[in-house]
Scaffold this active site. Structure first.
Site, short mmCIF file in Angstrom:
data_model
loop_
_atom_site.label_atom_id
_atom_site.label_comp_id
_atom_site.label_asym_id
_atom_site.label_seq_id
_atom_site.Cartn_x
_atom_site.Cartn_y
_atom_site.Cartn_z
N ARG A 283 -4.44 10.12 8.85
CA ARG A 283 -4.28 8.88 8.10
C ARG A 283 -2.97 8.97 7.34
O ARG A 283 -2.54 10.04 6.91
CB ARG A 283 -5.45 8.66 7.13
CG ARG A 283 -6.69 8.07 7.78
CD ARG A 283 -6.42 6.67 8.31
NE ARG A 283 -7.60 6.03 8.89
CZ ARG A 283 -7.91 6.06 10.16
NH1 ARG A 283 -7.14 6.73 11.01
NH2 ARG A 283 -8.97 5.42 10.61
N GLU A 312 0.81 -0.66 7.93
CA GLU A 312 0.67 -1.14 9.31
C GLU A 312 0.42 -2.65 9.34
O GLU A 312 -0.30 -3.16 8.48
CB GLU A 312 -0.49 -0.40 9.99
CG GLU A 312 -0.24 1.09 10.13
CD GLU A 312 -1.41 1.83 10.78
OE1 GLU A 312 -2.38 1.16 11.20
OE2 GLU A 312 -1.36 3.06 10.86
N HIS A 330 -0.42 3.34 16.40
CA HIS A 330 -1.82 3.56 16.08
C HIS A 330 -2.72 3.20 17.27
O HIS A 330 -3.60 2.34 17.17
CB HIS A 330 -2.22 2.74 14.85
CG HIS A 330 -3.37 3.34 14.10
ND1 HIS A 330 -3.54 3.21 12.74
CD2 HIS A 330 -4.44 4.10 14.51
CE1 HIS A 330 -4.63 3.84 12.34
NE2 HIS A 330 -5.20 4.39 13.41
#
Length: 367
Positions: A283, A312, A330
């Site tokens: 993360r 993001e 991602h």
């Protein structure tokens, strides 16, 4: 999103699934599995509440979600009702006892709020795909689903024979017609005899260790505690700083919570060898992005491999200035097979709870 009730026990549950335009309110892939898992146990009901306010209203006495005992969610539900923050968790009725989160990370769920309310939270942490290099190639002996996007970024960023121009850059050069120019062997290294430091030797970290051991690489790891159930060639290191100092590659595999936010910061990066590689597919908040960029700018870090970012889908443009970096959007679970398995795993946790009052894959904070 879907929700349902258990006619045999007069109970309800709400599993949250992706709203797929081709099949609104049903699982993206595990259509048949839903029926196999819940027939005779739960009546599956579709949730299409457009807002958080409407979502809460449906739990009112006599409403369609009245009596709900369990919830299955995916992160896509945040587009309609927001993440499962403290407000949402505290707003759920007392009947809700289990939240089955479908995802590798669970930082979008207020864990401490769940604990305070006596709600259990599980996560589909075992079900991620194995990536080799930059293509979806599966190693015939290492198809364990936990080695997801971590291996993908890892192989792109490691000091392999194409380092510091990773495979993504090399592919670009070939398509551009420049062949190997400007790749220089003067800055390339083999994986063999190099040392990888794995921060967080859970399921994903362990399978990554098994993968790189084949080269072979030396494997060090740091956890909250020493593991006695891992191969003897996995060497435990007492401190994170020591792990950084001894590793050619640091690969991060810990969940994001209060204790791990900023865990890899300026001090840890400066403890790493000059010219080493940092890989973060856990993360974004675990690694200090500004400290990482400074280390890239002055050459202390040779490159980084990332598929998680603080804002993001925005990516810090300063990261794009380093062609040797391996940056992915991602995409850790972006295969049909993996997504199906994650759906089934998370729903199985919920099914087990409905049948037995307990389930697997509880997040560490609630074990």
């Amino acid at each position: 999103m879907i929700c349902g009730m258990v006619p045999l026990r007069a109970k309800k549950f709400i599993p949250f699934l992706i709203d797929d335009l081709r099949s609104i309110g049903s699982p993206r892939w595990a259509h048949d599995e839903v029926h196999a898992l819940f027939d005779g146990i739960a009546q599956v009901i579709v949730d299409d509440a457009p807002t958080r306010v409407e979502f809460f209203s449906r739990f009112q006495p006599g409403g369609p979600y009245d009596g709900t005992v369990g919830i299955y969610r995916r992160n896509v539900s945040a587009a309609r009702i927001g993440i499962f923050d403290r407000e949402l968790v505290e707003g759920l009725p007392p009947s809700v006892k289990w939240i089955a989160h479908n995802g590798a990370g669970y930082d979008s769920v207020a864990v401490h709020a769940c604990k305070e309310k006596g709600e259990r939270l599980s996560w589909a942490r075992l079900l991620q795909r194995l990536h080799l290099n930059v293509r979806r190639l599966r190693h015939p002996r290492l198809q364990h689903p936990r080695c997801s996007r971590r291996s993908h970024c890892y192989y792109c960023a490691l000091p392999h024979p194409l380092y510091p121009a990773p495979l993504l850059q090399s592919r670009t050069l070939l398509y551009a017609g420049t062949w190997k120019t400007p790749i220089s062997s003067g800055n390339t290294h083999d994986l063999t005899t190099r040392t990888i430091g794995i921060l967080g030797l859970g399921g994903i970290g362990l399978h990554l260790a098994q993968l790189v051991h084949a080269f072979p690489m030396r494997v060090l790891y740091h956890n909250r505690r020493h593991r006695t159930d891992v191969p003897e060639w996995c060497e435990y290191v007492e401190s994170l700083e020591e792990l950084c100092a001894r590793s050619d590659v640091l690969s991060v595999h810990v969940p994001l919570h209060e204790e791990t936010r900023g865990l890899v910061g300026e001090r840890e990066m400066r403890a790493m060898k000059r010219g080493s590689v940092l890989v973060n597919t856990a993360r974004e908040g675990v690694v200090d992005e500004e400290a990482m960029i400074r280390a890239l700018e002055d050459g202390h870090l040779a490159s980084v491999g990332l598929d998680v970012y603080p804002d993001e889908p925005r990516v810090n443009p300063r990261l794009l200035a380093f062609p040797q970096n391996a940056l992915l959007p991602h995409t850790g679970t972006r295969t049909r097979d993996t997504e199906r398995k994650m759906e089934v795993r998370a729903m199985t946790n919920l099914r087990d709870f409905l049948l037995t009052g307990s389930g697997k894959d509880l997040v560490p904070e609630l074990r």
